[in-house]
Design a protein around this motif. Structure first.
Motif, PDB file in Angstrom:
ATOM      1  N   ILE A   4      12.181   1.863 -96.786  1.00 24.17           N
ATOM      2  CA  ILE A   4      11.530   3.070 -97.310  1.00 24.17           C
ATOM      3  C   ILE A   4      12.507   4.242 -97.327  1.00 24.17           C
ATOM      4  CG2 ILE A   4       9.771   4.815 -96.806  1.00 24.17           C
ATOM      5  CD1 ILE A   4       7.937   2.531 -95.937  1.00 24.17           C
ATOM      6  N   LYS A   5      13.317   4.364 -96.280  1.00 26.64           N
ATOM      7  CA  LYS A   5      14.321   5.437 -96.233  1.00 26.64           C
ATOM      8  C   LYS A   5      15.319   5.309 -97.376  1.00 26.64           C
ATOM      9  CE  LYS A   5      14.267   6.166 -91.211  1.00 26.64           C
ATOM     10  NZ  LYS A   5      15.067   6.027 -89.959  1.00 26.64           N
ATOM     11  N   ASN A   6      15.659   4.077 -97.715  1.00 28.46           N
ATOM     12  CA  ASN A   6      16.662   3.833 -98.757  1.00 28.46           C
ATOM     13  C   ASN A   6      16.168   4.124-100.172  1.00 28.46           C
ATOM     14  OD1 ASN A   6      18.596   3.038 -96.912  1.00 28.46           O
ATOM     15  ND2 ASN A   6      18.108   0.863 -97.063  1.00 28.46           N
ATOM     16  N   ILE A   7      14.847   4.232-100.341  1.00 29.98           N
ATOM     17  CA  ILE A   7      14.323   4.493-101.686  1.00 29.98           C
ATOM     18  C   ILE A   7      13.443   5.737-101.738  1.00 29.98           C
ATOM     19  CG2 ILE A   7      14.456   2.088-102.430  1.00 29.98           C
ATOM     20  CD1 ILE A   7      11.495   1.784-101.840  1.00 29.98           C
ATOM     21  N   LYS A   8      13.432   6.507-100.663  1.00 31.16           N
ATOM     22  CA  LYS A   8      12.612   7.719-100.598  1.00 31.16           C
ATOM     23  C   LYS A   8      12.992   8.687-101.722  1.00 31.16           C
ATOM     24  CE  LYS A   8       9.831  10.043 -97.491  1.00 31.16           C
ATOM     25  NZ  LYS A   8       8.830   9.570 -96.535  1.00 31.16           N
ATOM     26  N   GLY A   9      12.013   9.122-102.500  1.00 30.08           N
ATOM     27  CA  GLY A   9      12.245  10.093-103.550  1.00 30.08           C
ATOM     28  C   GLY A   9      12.976   9.554-104.764  1.00 30.08           C
ATOM     29  N   ILE A  10      13.041   8.250-104.903  1.00 28.12           N
ATOM     30  CA  ILE A  10      13.742   7.626-106.021  1.00 28.12           C
ATOM     31  C   ILE A  10      13.099   8.025-107.350  1.00 28.12           C
ATOM     32  CG2 ILE A  10      12.394   5.490-106.153  1.00 28.12           C
ATOM     33  CD1 ILE A  10      15.162   4.026-106.282  1.00 28.12           C
ATOM     34  N   ASP A  11      13.860   7.967-108.433  1.00 27.18           N
ATOM     35  CA  ASP A  11      13.331   8.383-109.736  1.00 27.18           C
ATOM     36  C   ASP A  11      12.247   7.435-110.239  1.00 27.18           C
ATOM     37  OD1 ASP A  11      15.027  10.525-109.738  1.00 27.18           O
ATOM     38  OD2 ASP A  11      16.385   9.753-111.263  1.00 27.18           O
ATOM     39  N   VAL A  12      12.550   6.120-110.252  1.00 25.24           N
ATOM     40  CA  VAL A  12      11.592   5.139-110.765  1.00 25.24           C
ATOM     41  C   VAL A  12      11.443   3.998-109.764  1.00 25.24           C
ATOM     42  CG1 VAL A  12      11.070   3.464-112.579  1.00 25.24           C
ATOM     43  CG2 VAL A  12      12.100   5.658-113.175  1.00 25.24           C
ATOM     44  N   LEU A  13      10.212   3.755-109.366  1.00 23.06           N
ATOM     45  CA  LEU A  13       9.882   2.642-108.477  1.00 23.06           C
ATOM     46  C   LEU A  13       8.963   1.682-109.217  1.00 23.06           C
ATOM     47  CD1 LEU A  13       9.649   1.244-105.654  1.00 23.06           C
ATOM     48  CD2 LEU A  13       7.684   2.748-105.223  1.00 23.06           C
ATOM     49  N   VAL A  14       9.286   0.395-109.147  1.00 21.20           N
ATOM     50  CA  VAL A  14       8.372  -0.652-109.594  1.00 21.20           C
ATOM     51  C   VAL A  14       7.845  -1.333-108.344  1.00 21.20           C
ATOM     52  CG1 VAL A  14       8.101  -2.784-110.894  1.00 21.20           C
ATOM     53  CG2 VAL A  14       9.595  -0.978-111.764  1.00 21.20           C
ATOM     54  N   LEU A  15       6.524  -1.403-108.227  1.00 22.87           N
ATOM     55  CA  LEU A  15       5.888  -1.906-107.013  1.00 22.87           C
ATOM     56  C   LEU A  15       4.729  -2.814-107.373  1.00 22.87           C
ATOM     57  CD1 LEU A  15       5.766  -1.660-103.855  1.00 22.87           C
ATOM     58  CD2 LEU A  15       4.135   0.206-104.208  1.00 22.87           C
ATOM     59  N   ASN A  16       4.548  -3.848-106.585  1.00 24.23           N
ATOM     60  CA  ASN A  16       3.486  -4.810-106.865  1.00 24.23           C
ATOM     61  C   ASN A  16       2.098  -4.303-106.463  1.00 24.23           C
ATOM     62  OD1 ASN A  16       4.908  -5.521-104.146  1.00 24.23           O
ATOM     63  ND2 ASN A  16       2.830  -6.340-103.904  1.00 24.23           N
TER      64      ASN A  16
END
Length: 259
Positions: A183-195
């Protein structure tokens, strides 16, 4: 960066064979989902995440014929079942196609597609020319074609699997829990794809809708696209209008152009 959703369905896809569920009978093209996979393109390079049993048709209908690398999240059939169909891509490119995954996953692939790796003469005409790259002992990131790729640790029930981050894009599928470090590594990312699998509660199976939305609130991406969807989630048009701002249901053929 261009992201194409080749498929957005769960392991059975939608419609399910023999099902009379209303979603399976839907006439809306967005309710028809092949097994989940995405294609990522930038600087004339093309990367695939997961290669499920619908891979051949997905590549034909998206008019793609090259791959510079394949990243595998885990070894379930809906994520590796199409690997045999990369043969014509090798013939087009005349170059081995690298496949990246956990050691356990690659071992499973070698066993399941034994004829690809066999040196026996009788299998020679069926051979697929690929190169295998283990990620178990990798550092926090690795490079492919000058792209920095971050493998993301995810839990699929009791099974450790991978997600992947490329620049400000992250892809996570089949998650039932996400470690704090990821979660820390993708916090605030521009685009997330999640199941997201369905609405109803579950045990160790992938995220329900509420669990996915709660996870999105923690990660706080600028935009999120939900994938790996089962018919039990409901009709695309009815679910999408109820989603929070900047959260969308992905659908087969959706293209995102990410700066």
């Amino acid at each position: 960066m261009k992201i194409t959703f080749l498929g957005t369905g769960n392991s059975q896809g939608i419609p399910i064979i023999g099902s009379n569920h209303p979603v399976c009978l839907s006439k809306n093209p967005k309710d028809k989902r092949l097994r989940s996979s995405v294609l990522i393109e930038k600087n004339k390079k093309c990367f695939l995440i997961d290669c499920g049993p619908d891979f051949r048709y997905q590549m034909l209908r998206s008019h793609h014929s090259k791959l510079d690398a394949i990243f595998i999240t885990h070894e379930h059939q809906d994520h590796i079942g199409g690997l045999d169909d990369i043969r014509p891509i090798y013939f087009n490119m005349n170059s081995p196609i690298p496949i990246y995954g956990l050691r356990r996953v690659l071992k499973n692939i070698k066993k399941r597609f034994f004829y690809i790796f066999s040196s026996e003469k009788k299998y020679k005409t069926s051979k697929i020319y690929i190169s295998i790259h283990e990620l178990d002992n990798s550092k926090d990131f690795f490079f492919v074609e000058n792209f920095k790729i971050f493998p993301l640790s995810i839990w699929h029930g009791h099974l450790p699997i991978l997600g992947f981050r490329i620049e400000n894009f992250a892809y996570i599928t089949d998650a039932s829990s996400i470690p704090i470090e990821t979660i820390k590594n993708i916090k605030g990312i521009d685009v997330l794809v999640l199941n997201v699998l369905r609405k109803v509660p579950k045990n160790i199976y992938p995220f329900t809708l509420n669990e996915s939305l709660n996870t999105i609130q923690i990660i706080r991406p600028k935009k999120t696209y939900l994938t790996h969807i089962s018919h039990m989630l409901g009709f695309h048009e009815k679910i999408e209008i109820k989603l929070p701002k900047n959260v969308y249901l992905a659908y087969d053929g959706l293209i995102i152009n990410q700066k």
